[in-house]
Design an enzyme around this catalytic site. Structure first.
Site, PDB file in Angstrom:
ATOM      1  N   TYR A  46     -23.186 -12.014 -43.914  1.00  0.00           N
ATOM      2  CA  TYR A  46     -21.866 -12.421 -44.366  1.00  0.00           C
ATOM      3  C   TYR A  46     -21.236 -13.306 -43.294  1.00  0.00           C
ATOM      4  O   TYR A  46     -21.099 -12.900 -42.147  1.00  0.00           O
ATOM      5  CB  TYR A  46     -21.043 -11.165 -44.598  1.00  0.00           C
ATOM      6  N   TRP A 100      -7.303  -3.024 -45.367  1.00  0.00           N
ATOM      7  CA  TRP A 100      -7.668  -4.276 -44.702  1.00  0.00           C
ATOM      8  C   TRP A 100      -6.838  -5.431 -45.274  1.00  0.00           C
ATOM      9  O   TRP A 100      -6.332  -6.266 -44.536  1.00  0.00           O
ATOM     10  CB  TRP A 100      -9.164  -4.549 -44.851  1.00  0.00           C
ATOM     11  N   TRP A 101      -6.713  -5.480 -46.589  1.00  0.00           N
ATOM     12  CA  TRP A 101      -5.899  -6.542 -47.202  1.00  0.00           C
ATOM     13  C   TRP A 101      -4.459  -6.470 -46.706  1.00  0.00           C
ATOM     14  O   TRP A 101      -3.856  -7.504 -46.399  1.00  0.00           O
ATOM     15  CB  TRP A 101      -5.928  -6.426 -48.719  1.00  0.00           C
ATOM     16  N   TYR A 109      -6.562 -14.242 -36.853  1.00  0.00           N
ATOM     17  CA  TYR A 109      -7.562 -13.975 -37.892  1.00  0.00           C
ATOM     18  C   TYR A 109      -8.933 -13.732 -37.246  1.00  0.00           C
ATOM     19  O   TYR A 109      -9.624 -12.777 -37.586  1.00  0.00           O
ATOM     20  CB  TYR A 109      -7.625 -15.152 -38.866  1.00  0.00           C
ATOM     21  N   HIS A 143     -11.151 -10.125 -37.047  1.00  0.00           N
ATOM     22  CA  HIS A 143     -12.526 -10.031 -37.548  1.00  0.00           C
ATOM     23  C   HIS A 143     -13.510  -9.692 -36.425  1.00  0.00           C
ATOM     24  O   HIS A 143     -14.519  -9.040 -36.670  1.00  0.00           O
ATOM     25  CB  HIS A 143     -12.925 -11.313 -38.276  1.00  0.00           C
TER      26      HIS A 143
END
Length: 97
Positions: free
Chosen positions: A34, A69-70, A11, A15
């Site tokens: 963010y 992306w999902w 993960y 990112h």
């Protein structure tokens, strides 16, 4: 949001290599500053972002790059049908403006 066991490193790696076109879409939607935080014990993720006036973040789920992306992240996270990450509302407990 919540990660699946064993997916923390992947993960983070994904990112760290955020797609430029996704970054552009987020910025164009008025998102800035963010951050995503991890509770390592529960694997829950907590996202904090700021929105500019006139932001259009509600339209992001309709963008092809967001859906890709999902799909790309679905194997790492608990997701809804369509691979949107599952999200849980949190109860505000304190705020110091």
């Amino acid at each position: 949001m919540k990660l699946k066991p064993g997916s923390v490193d992947e993960y983070r790696r994904r990112h760290d290599e955020l797609w430029p076109e996704l970054e552009e879409a987020l910025l164009d939607a008025g998102i800035y500053d963010y951050s995503i935080f991890l509770d390592e014990e529960t694997l829950h993720l907590f996202a904090v972002l700021k929105l500019r006036p006139g932001e259009t973040s509600a339209a992001l789920p309709q963008l092809p790059v967001m859906r890709r992306w999902w799909d790309y992240m679905a194997e790492l996270m608990e997701v809804e049908p369509g691979n949107r990450p599952k999200e849980w509302a949190l109860t505000p407990m304190f705020h110091l403006p």
